[in-house]
Scaffold this motif. Sequence first.
Motif, PDB file in Angstrom:
ATOM      1  N   ARG A   9       0.870  -1.182   0.000  1.00 24.54           N
ATOM      2  CA  ARG A   9       0.000   0.000   0.000  1.00 24.54           C
ATOM      3  C   ARG A   9       0.900   1.223   0.000  1.00 24.54           C
ATOM      4  O   ARG A   9       1.793   1.349   0.848  1.00 24.54           O
ATOM      5  N   SER A  10       0.686   2.130  -0.941  1.00 24.23           N
ATOM      6  CA  SER A  10       1.519   3.328  -1.005  1.00 24.23           C
ATOM      7  C   SER A  10       1.063   4.341   0.030  1.00 24.23           C
ATOM      8  O   SER A  10      -0.138   4.629   0.158  1.00 24.23           O
ATOM      9  N   LEU A  35      13.191  -1.482  -6.699  1.00 22.11           N
ATOM     10  CA  LEU A  35      12.299  -2.529  -7.197  1.00 22.11           C
ATOM     11  C   LEU A  35      10.921  -2.432  -6.554  1.00 22.11           C
ATOM     12  O   LEU A  35       9.892  -2.488  -7.231  1.00 22.11           O
ATOM     13  N   ILE A  36      10.881  -2.269  -5.234  1.00 24.86           N
ATOM     14  CA  ILE A  36       9.608  -2.169  -4.516  1.00 24.86           C
ATOM     15  C   ILE A  36       8.823  -0.947  -4.975  1.00 24.86           C
ATOM     16  O   ILE A  36       7.603  -0.989  -5.135  1.00 24.86           O
ATOM     17  N   ASP A  37       9.533   0.143  -5.224  1.00 23.40           N
ATOM     18  CA  ASP A  37       8.867   1.385  -5.613  1.00 23.40           C
ATOM     19  C   ASP A  37       8.115   1.224  -6.934  1.00 23.40           C
ATOM     20  O   ASP A  37       7.138   1.923  -7.179  1.00 23.40           O
ATOM     21  N   HIS A  74      11.216   3.998   5.187  1.00 20.98           N
ATOM     22  CA  HIS A  74      10.533   3.810   3.909  1.00 20.98           C
ATOM     23  C   HIS A  74       9.340   2.869   3.987  1.00 20.98           C
ATOM     24  O   HIS A  74       8.511   2.862   3.070  1.00 20.98           O
ATOM     25  N   LEU A  75       9.247   2.047   5.012  1.00 21.61           N
ATOM     26  CA  LEU A  75       8.111   1.127   5.046  1.00 21.61           C
ATOM     27  C   LEU A  75       7.707   0.804   6.481  1.00 21.61           C
ATOM     28  O   LEU A  75       8.490   0.929   7.418  1.00 21.61           O
ATOM     29  N   ARG A  76       6.470   0.415   6.593  1.00 22.83           N
ATOM     30  CA  ARG A  76       5.921  -0.089   7.848  1.00 22.83           C
ATOM     31  C   ARG A  76       4.985  -1.245   7.514  1.00 22.83           C
ATOM     32  O   ARG A  76       4.227  -1.187   6.549  1.00 22.83           O
ATOM     33  N   PHE A  98       3.024  -0.824   4.153  1.00 21.81           N
ATOM     34  CA  PHE A  98       2.935   0.537   3.632  1.00 21.81           C
ATOM     35  C   PHE A  98       4.318   0.986   3.172  1.00 21.81           C
ATOM     36  O   PHE A  98       5.305   0.841   3.898  1.00 21.81           O
ATOM     37  N   TRP A  99       4.349   1.541   1.993  1.00 20.21           N
ATOM     38  CA  TRP A  99       5.622   1.930   1.367  1.00 20.21           C
ATOM     39  C   TRP A  99       5.622   3.423   1.097  1.00 20.21           C
ATOM     40  O   TRP A  99       4.661   3.982   0.581  1.00 20.21           O
TER      41      TRP A  99
END
Length: 278
Positions: A9-10, A35-37, A74-76, A98-99
């Motif tokens: 989820r962005s 890559l994740i982005d 950057h993430l959670r 979450f990204w």
Amino acid sequence: MAKPGYGKRSAPDQQRPKPDDFQNLPPREAYLASLIDQLPENAAMDAKTLAKAQPLYGQQAVRSALNELGRAGHLRRVRRRIPPAEGETGTRWVFHTFWSRTARDDEWWAGTLEGDVTPEAAEPAAPEVSEDVVRPSEAYDVLARLGLRDPRLALSAADCTALEELAGEWLARGMSPDQLSQVLTAGLPEQVHSPRAFVRRRLTDKLPPDRPVAAPSPRPRSMMECTDCRVPGRPEALPGGLCRGCSGRDRGAEPMPTQTQIHQVRARVEEMRAALRG
């Protein structure tokens, strides 16, 4: 893609993508972050899936990198409780990662996800699967490492396989792996929307010419000659490097003396004897 209710989820309020979004991260984390982005919403982001999606890092390395990306802001990972559907009982949970392309501090994350976040659920470690290790080709390795040179060109394992033959053609034409990497990463636009399509275009449009095949050296137009008189001739006509004349094979026996010459010699001999007796 993840199962419904799971996956990426962005986060809101992110800045526009920039080439230097992840430049402050170590190479491994920057590569995976890029890559994740690029993953779509609801894409699976567990370590096992991400390990299969790219060619460089296994599950344990990906798991460690995800932890570092979390520390960098950057993430959670979040699990949310949702009301049961009609006819269901009990509590249902969905899990999201979450990204945020833009690194955020703990306070920002807490404020953004307030009211929806419960303590993170521990993700069970995926069992390690023993597989035969197949050494990739040199072309595949060049493609796989592009994301380390510039995160904008992070390719998945499927991308590397699809482009491997094209990259191999460059190497077959005399280009070194380092030269190929430089060509593919030089002068990138500010944003690369599709790394695979971009790399394919460069591999196709900038393909160097075939290496010229070296022409066979012309046979020397030469002829042997006599070592002594230097008369030319074929090798079989010059045994020992000498022509017939110089080797003496065409010389006959010495000519026989004439009768007059014989009488003259005898007369001269008698004169010499008489002088000695006198």
